[in-house]
Design a protein around this motif. Structure first.
Motif, PDB file in Angstrom:
ATOM      1  N   ARG B 280      90.435 -61.771-152.854  1.00 38.57           N
ATOM      2  CA  ARG B 280      89.342 -62.734-153.050  1.00 38.57           C
ATOM      3  C   ARG B 280      89.742 -63.840-154.007  1.00 38.57           C
ATOM      4  O   ARG B 280      89.397 -65.003-153.813  1.00 38.57           O
ATOM      5  N   ALA B 281      90.428 -63.440-155.091  1.00 34.33           N
ATOM      6  CA  ALA B 281      90.812 -64.428-156.107  1.00 34.33           C
ATOM      7  C   ALA B 281      92.084 -65.160-155.683  1.00 34.33           C
ATOM      8  O   ALA B 281      92.351 -66.262-156.139  1.00 34.33           O
ATOM      9  N   GLY B 282      92.881 -64.535-154.819  1.00 39.58           N
ATOM     10  CA  GLY B 282      94.129 -65.170-154.376  1.00 39.58           C
ATOM     11  C   GLY B 282      95.263 -65.029-155.374  1.00 39.58           C
ATOM     12  O   GLY B 282      96.263 -65.720-155.298  1.00 39.58           O
ATOM     13  N   HIS B 283      95.105 -64.152-156.362  1.00 35.40           N
ATOM     14  CA  HIS B 283      96.209 -63.892-157.291  1.00 35.40           C
ATOM     15  C   HIS B 283      96.119 -62.460-157.818  1.00 35.40           C
ATOM     16  O   HIS B 283      95.172 -61.745-157.500  1.00 35.40           O
ATOM     17  N   HIS B 284      97.120 -62.084-158.642  1.00 32.81           N
ATOM     18  CA  HIS B 284      97.113 -60.733-159.206  1.00 32.81           C
ATOM     19  C   HIS B 284      96.149 -60.664-160.379  1.00 32.81           C
ATOM     20  O   HIS B 284      95.999 -61.633-161.119  1.00 32.81           O
ATOM     21  N   ARG B 285      95.502 -59.534-160.557  1.00 27.55           N
ATOM     22  CA  ARG B 285      94.589 -59.348-161.689  1.00 27.55           C
ATOM     23  C   ARG B 285      94.690 -57.916-162.178  1.00 27.55           C
ATOM     24  O   ARG B 285      94.693 -56.989-161.379  1.00 27.55           O
ATOM     25  N   ARG B 286      94.764 -57.782-163.493  1.00 24.60           N
ATOM     26  CA  ARG B 286      94.713 -56.424-164.032  1.00 24.60           C
ATOM     27  C   ARG B 286      93.300 -56.233-164.558  1.00 24.60           C
ATOM     28  O   ARG B 286      92.876 -56.927-165.466  1.00 24.60           O
ATOM     29  N   VAL B 287      92.553 -55.352-163.927  1.00 21.03           N
ATOM     30  CA  VAL B 287      91.149 -55.169-164.259  1.00 21.03           C
ATOM     31  C   VAL B 287      91.006 -53.872-165.046  1.00 21.03           C
ATOM     32  O   VAL B 287      91.371 -52.815-164.563  1.00 21.03           O
ATOM     33  N   GLU B 288      90.504 -53.984-166.266  1.00 20.81           N
ATOM     34  CA  GLU B 288      90.402 -52.792-167.123  1.00 20.81           C
ATOM     35  C   GLU B 288      89.003 -52.220-167.100  1.00 20.81           C
ATOM     36  O   GLU B 288      88.339 -52.165-168.136  1.00 20.81           O
ATOM     37  N   HIS B 289      88.535 -51.830-165.918  1.00 24.61           N
ATOM     38  CA  HIS B 289      87.178 -51.300-165.845  1.00 24.61           C
ATOM     39  C   HIS B 289      87.130 -49.995-165.092  1.00 24.61           C
ATOM     40  O   HIS B 289      87.906 -49.745-164.186  1.00 24.61           O
ATOM     41  N   TRP B 290      86.138 -49.212-165.477  1.00 23.39           N
ATOM     42  CA  TRP B 290      85.934 -47.869-164.971  1.00 23.39           C
ATOM     43  C   TRP B 290      85.903 -47.790-163.443  1.00 23.39           C
ATOM     44  O   TRP B 290      86.590 -46.968-162.833  1.00 23.39           O
ATOM     45  N   THR B 291      85.082 -48.651-162.824  1.00 23.96           N
ATOM     46  CA  THR B 291      84.836 -48.509-161.393  1.00 23.96           C
ATOM     47  C   THR B 291      86.100 -48.744-160.566  1.00 23.96           C
ATOM     48  O   THR B 291      86.317 -48.084-159.546  1.00 23.96           O
ATOM     49  N   GLY B 292      86.946 -49.665-161.016  1.00 31.00           N
ATOM     50  CA  GLY B 292      88.200 -49.895-160.304  1.00 31.00           C
ATOM     51  C   GLY B 292      89.114 -48.679-160.393  1.00 31.00           C
ATOM     52  O   GLY B 292      89.732 -48.272-159.409  1.00 31.00           O
ATOM     53  N   ALA B 293      89.170 -48.076-161.594  1.00 32.85           N
ATOM     54  CA  ALA B 293      90.020 -46.895-161.789  1.00 32.85           C
ATOM     55  C   ALA B 293      89.509 -45.723-160.959  1.00 32.85           C
ATOM     56  O   ALA B 293      90.263 -44.858-160.534  1.00 32.85           O
ATOM     57  N   ARG B 294      88.226 -45.702-160.690  1.00 31.51           N
ATOM     58  CA  ARG B 294      87.618 -44.625-159.927  1.00 31.51           C
ATOM     59  C   ARG B 294      87.767 -44.849-158.412  1.00 31.51           C
ATOM     60  O   ARG B 294      88.016 -43.928-157.654  1.00 31.51           O
ATOM     61  N   GLU B 295      87.614 -46.108-157.967  1.00 27.66           N
ATOM     62  CA  GLU B 295      87.545 -46.350-156.519  1.00 27.66           C
ATOM     63  C   GLU B 295      88.871 -46.720-155.873  1.00 27.66           C
ATOM     64  O   GLU B 295      89.128 -46.360-154.730  1.00 27.66           O
ATOM     65  N   ARG B 296      89.700 -47.460-156.597  1.00 21.92           N
ATOM     66  CA  ARG B 296      90.899 -47.979-155.936  1.00 21.92           C
ATOM     67  C   ARG B 296      91.924 -46.921-155.569  1.00 21.92           C
ATOM     68  O   ARG B 296      92.701 -47.121-154.631  1.00 21.92           O
ATOM     69  N   PRO B 297      91.965 -45.789-156.273  1.00 21.98           N
ATOM     70  CA  PRO B 297      92.906 -44.755-155.839  1.00 21.98           C
ATOM     71  C   PRO B 297      92.722 -44.346-154.372  1.00 21.98           C
ATOM     72  O   PRO B 297      93.699 -43.973-153.714  1.00 21.98           O
TER      73      PRO B 297
END
Ligand SMILES: Cc1cc2nc3c(=O)[nH]c(=O)nc-3n(C[C@H](O)[C@H](O)[C@H](O)COP(=O)(O)OP(=O)(O)OC[C@H]3O[C@@H](n4cnc5c(N)ncnc54)[C@H](O)[C@@H]3O)c2cc1C
Ligand code: FES
Lengths: 120, 386
Positions: B280-297
């Motif tokens: 969506r953003a068109g670039h790399h992003r390091r997101v330090e949030h709970w939901t990403g750590a839970r869902e992206r695996p």
């Protein structure tokens, strides 16, 4: 106990109706036209599942995204760990009724403490 | 695939282990973690746990009778990834051979240079950090929080409720301007003043004073803020030093695709250590949030098991929450992409805004303060495929 909730015609598909009883219960009308009733309060913290994200037969908690199965009350993943109670739904003459479950509710720690008269 | 090694035993590592089993992997599963504890939840560390209203046992992320049939190697640090030899080397000399690797080593709190060894100075990332800070806050006194980001603001809010005298120092003109933009950053950090917590903005910290124990925070403009306790909340850095020399592409964390695949075959990265490509953003992003750590695996494990042969879906926009002074703050999307922000419900003064960020008229992010229902609707709309 049978509790009148609302008229079926007043609850569009994809929406939920919260009954302000103690503890609150919500009736969900799925996009497929099915009706389910579960305890409204997430078992993790004080969030109203009627405010959540309804998809298929699941509602996602509006705060931390645990998902509850409307058919069984089961929870899919943390942070919530316990299921919610499910209740039977009956429609008569266009009116939705909820038959309250006799099981003990799984309320989040912050609410159980409040009910027990402790600090919120 | 016969053996998978997950390195990092917190939310992202546990979620990856669960995804493996859910997606039908029935081989050997080894989870390595350098903390001695079973996986626990971090968000309460700055909130209910720090306030003393949530017990340690309630932090557990695993269910009471959950059994992933995994071998847990806890209290031991991975020190190298040997991709050729398909193994991870541990600090105690052991080696774990595997065909698939999940990197989930998270992030560590940044510290202030020169503050090492000074009593009364804390960072907050782990359970052990939280125990130490909780014990110290119980003694009361003057707390200075360095950094007005989410962790700093939550610590300030919790300490205020515990009765401490609290000051927050922020180098930028407005806290939270990075994640929320300037206007909404100011609204959310207005919560401090609403509760009589002093916010000192636009000035950097020069250092700390004190002999063996901290007694003041020294500002660059020459002022000095007396302090009994100092919390340094100046962000986190990805735990990837151990991967240097492994040949994996590193850039602000482990550089990976939208599905978690890294530059090495059979290796995926998840959670706070992963710098994902965000379509969506068109670039790399390091997101330090709970939901990403839970869902992206889920996506990363699908990629690992299919050996890269699956098309990554578009992940939901990043989402996080924060609880400050009894207000539930929620945010989803990308504030930096916006050219306008409008308040759609509530008001800035009432501290109950629902604000929508747009770019060329299209919603790109949404912020809610105590607006869970409306927030969820907007979040759903943001996530809808366009
Ligand atoms: C105090 C606090 C409050 C938070 N509140 C919120 C919130 O309100 N909302 C929100 O969205 N997010 C919040 N977060 C962020 C959220 O907790 C993180 O995004 C999440 O924990 C990331 O999970 P992770 O598994 O990727 O990393 P981590 O949780 O950092 O876990 C990584 C694990 O790997 C271990 N490790 C590191 N290096 C090695 C190695 N070489 N070998 C073996 N093990 C290693 C670490 O010790 C750690 O146990 C909060 C974080 C903190 C610290
Ligand atoms: S309040 Fe529902 S998941 Fe946290």
């Amino acid at each position: 106990m049978m509790i009148p909730a609302c008229r079926l015609a007043d609850l569009p598909r994809g929406e939920a109706h919260r009954l302000d009883i103690d503890p609150p219960v919500s009736v969900f009308h799925t996009d497929d036209g099915e009706l389910f009733a579960i305890d409204d309060t997430c078992t993790h913290q004080d969030a109203s599942l009627a405010d959540g994200w309804l998809e298929g037969c699941e509602v996602e908690c509006p705060l931390h995204a645990s998902k509850f199965d409307l058919r069984t009350g089961a929870v899919d993943a943390p942070p919530a760990k316990l299921p919610v109670r499910t209740h039977e739904v009956v429609v008569e003459d266009g009116m939705i009724y909820v038959q309250l479950s006799l099981a003990a509710p799984n309320l989040p720690p912050c609410i159980s403490a409040r009910l027990a008269g402790g600090p919120a | 695939m016969r053996t998978v090694a997950v390195v990092g035993a917190s939310l992202a590592g546990l979620s990856a282990a669960r995804s493996l089993r859910k997606q039908g992997y029935d081989g050997r599963l080894v989870v390595v973690g350098d903390e001695p504890h079973r996986p626990y939840d971090r968000p309460p560390l700055s909130k209910e746990f720090l306030a003393g209203s949530l017990a340690e046992a309630e932090l557990a992320l695993e269910g009471d009778d959950e059994d992933l049939a995994a071998e847990w190697l806890l209290g031991t640090r991975a020190v190298a990834l040997d991709h050729r030899g398909r193994k991870v080397r541990l600090a105690d000399g052991r080696e774990v051979r595997a065909d698939g690797f999940v990197l989930a080593t998270g992030a560590a709190a940044r510290t202030l240079p020169g503050s090492e060894g000074l009593a009364g100075v804390h960072t907050l990332r782990t359970l052990d950090d939280a125990r130490a800070l909780r014990d110290e806050l119980a003694r009361g006194g003057r707390l200075v929080v360095i950094g007005g980001g989410f962790i700093g603001a939550e610590v300030a809010s919790t300490a205020y409720a515990l009765g401490l005298e609290v000051t927050v120092v922020e180098a930028a003109p407005t806290p939270l301007a990075g994640p929320l933009g300037e206007a909404m950053g100011a609204v959310v950090s207005g919560l401090h003043a609403d509760h009589g917590v002093r916010l000192v903005c636009g000035v950097g910290v020069k250092g700390l004073s004190g002999e063996s124990r901290v007694d003041a925070v020294l500002l660059e403009d020459g002022r000095s803020l007396p302090a009994d306790i100092v919390v340094v909340g100046v962000g986190a850095r990805p735990n990837v030093e151990w991967l240097e020399g492994s040949g994996i592409a590193l850039d602000n964390g482990v550089k990976c695709g939208a599905d978690g695949r890294t530059s090495l075959a059979g290796v995926v990265a998840v959670g706070d250590c992963a710098n994902w490509y965000d379509p969506r953003a068109g670039h790399h992003r390091r997101v330090e949030h709970w939901t990403g750590a839970r869902e992206r695996p889920d996506a990363a494990i699908a990629t690992l098991l299919a050996q890269g042969a699956v098309e990554p879906g578009v992940p939901r926009p990043p989402y996080f929450w924060s609880d400050q002074y009894g207000v539930k703050i929620q945010f989803a999307g990308h504030a930096a992409a916006a050219d306008s922000v409008t308040v759609e419900a509530g008001s800035a003064d009432g501290r109950d805004v629902l604000a929508v960020y747009r770019r060329a008229g299209d919603p790109v992010a949404v912020l809610g303060m105590n607006q869970p229902r409306l927030f969820t609707r907007w979040r759903k709309q943001l996530g809808a495929p366009r």
